[in-house]
Design an enzyme around this catalytic site. Structure first.
Site, PDB file in Angstrom:
ATOM      1  CG  LEU A   1      -2.013  -1.084   1.235  1.00 59.36           C
ATOM      2  CD1 LEU A   1      -2.783  -1.036   2.543  1.00 59.36           C
ATOM      3  CD2 LEU A   1      -2.963  -0.921   0.056  1.00 59.36           C
ATOM      4  N   GLY A   2       2.044   1.228   0.576  1.00 61.27           N
ATOM      5  CA  GLY A   2       2.864   2.436   0.619  1.00 61.27           C
ATOM      6  C   GLY A   2       4.027   2.257   1.567  1.00 61.27           C
TER       7      GLY A   2
ATOM      8  N   GLY B   1       9.096   6.828   6.292  1.00 65.03           N
ATOM      9  CA  GLY B   1      10.243   6.724   7.168  1.00 65.03           C
ATOM     10  C   GLY B   1      10.078   5.680   8.254  1.00 65.03           C
TER      11      GLY B   1
ATOM     12  N   GLY C   1       8.146   2.744   8.046  1.00 65.80           N
ATOM     13  CA  GLY C   1       8.126   1.383   7.557  1.00 65.80           C
ATOM     14  C   GLY C   1       7.292   1.256   6.301  1.00 65.80           C
TER      15      GLY C   1
ATOM     16  CG  ASP D   1       3.654  11.768  11.120  1.00 63.45           C
ATOM     17  OD1 ASP D   1       3.884  12.931  10.706  1.00 63.45           O
ATOM     18  OD2 ASP D   1       3.932  10.748  10.472  1.00 63.45           O
TER      19      ASP D   1
END
Length: 350
Positions: free
Chosen positions: A27-28, A31, A33, A144
């Site tokens: 999926l993506g 930084g 993981g 985040d």
């Protein structure tokens, strides 16, 4: 499951199993993981985040990660993608599994459908505020919050990636690098002291992005962006006037000057009552945005996000390494040092 089109096909660098989960698609990555679409023991789908090995090797990180990610399981799933399971601290790969939400991240939604009108920004912001109240109620700080960590569904946004930020922040601070995303981090977070009001700052920054397509602080490098956040006023060019007051207060340099999440929701309630708009997304979001959301929920009708590639063993080695070198260089240029370091390490190994 063969017709799933979320993410990209796996290649030789991706695991096929993570704990009890069968990995289906990538999926993506970032930084922290890599994230995979996976199937559990039954038919349910999950997003499984695998922590990068260099982070897992930091002293004390494994126990801290499991503790913080497990604490995130107390956060209500009504406003988030709930954490379902966390790897044991001695696992070869550290991972956390969350319920998969078939919805576009806010940054992809804006990219594909354009910026949102003020009612749409308010609708998204109110959902995020509810999610953050749930996160803070579990005695966590997100750390985040950014457009990529807000999934927009037809019944409201879901906030993700709140389960590991604190553990990662502790590791990164020891390495003189504060975990977060430049352009959305509050000044006190940049200085190493994230508090619940820091998430309100990030919420204001997300509102700017949703309404304008740009972050309130931008620059040629992450350092420039952080310096602007600390010492310069935000760039609110293109922000509709009806959002300017609340966004400016959210982006105050001092945490105590920012509104609380409850105050944000009270302002949204007044706005909602004035417009007499029902909860349904169709009353708040433009047609283009609704179409993108619907498309993400129906992957069989979507074109693949990446072309299917032949197995790695049949691909020309030089072309493969060249492509991966360009990917690693792009990560470095974007300021994602950890991801670039891992990508270059993989290249050297191979």
């Amino acid at each position: 499951m063969a017709d799933l089109m979320w993410g990209r096909p796996l290649d030789g660098r991706d695991p096929t199993m993570v704990g009890p989960y069968t990995v289906l698609r990538a999926l993506g990555q970032g930084g922290m993981g890599r994230v995979y679409l996976a199937r559990g023991l039954g038919a349910r789908l999950y997003a499984v985040k695998v922590i990068r090995p260099h982070l897992a090797d930091e002293d004390g990180f494994r126990a801290r990660f499991v503790r913080e990610a497990s604490a995130a399981r107390a956060v209500s799933g009504a406003f988030t993608a709930p954490v379902v399971e966390v790897s044991p601290p001695d696992a070869e790969l550290l991972w956390m599994a969350v319920a998969f939400v078939a919805a576009p991240p806010l940054d992809i939604l804006i990219e594909q459908a354009g910026v949102l009108p003020p009612p749409g920004v308010w609708w998204v912001a109110a959902g995020i505020a509810e999610a953050l109240l749930s996160v803070h109620g579990a005695e966590l700080v997100h750390r985040d919050l950014k457009p990529a960590n807000v999934l927009v569904t037809a019944d409201g946004p879901r906030v993700i990636d709140f389960g590991i930020a604190k553990a990662l922040d502790a590791v990164s601070t020891a390495s003189t690098h504060v975990m977060g995303t430049s352009g959305f981090m509050a000044p006190e977070h940049i200085r190493g002291a994230a508090v619940p009001a820091s998430d309100v700052f990030a919420l204001g920054a997300v509102m700017v992005f949703a309404a304008t397509g740009h972050a309130p602080f931008e620059g040629p490098s992450a350092g420039d962006v952080l310096a602007q956040t600390l010492y310069q006023p935000p760039n609110l060019n293109g922000l509709p006037s009806e959002l300017a007051d609340v966004v400016s207060r959210c982006l105050s340099k001092e945490p105590q000057a920012r509104p609380t999440l409850s105050q944000m929701l009270e302002e949204f309630r007044h706005h909602r009552d004035r417009t007499v708009a029902p909860h349904a997304a169709a009353s708040w979001l433009p047609t283009q945005a609704l179409a993108v959301i619907e498309g993400f929920g129906s992957p069989t009708s979507m074109a693949p996000t990446a072309p299917l590639r032949p197995p790695a063993t049949t691909r020309p080695i030089a072309a493969d390494l060249q492509e991966r070198t360009l990917e690693a260089q792009a990560l470095a240029a974007a300021g994602d040092v950890a991801a670039a370091r891992d990508a270059f390490a993989d290249l050297v190994r191979d």
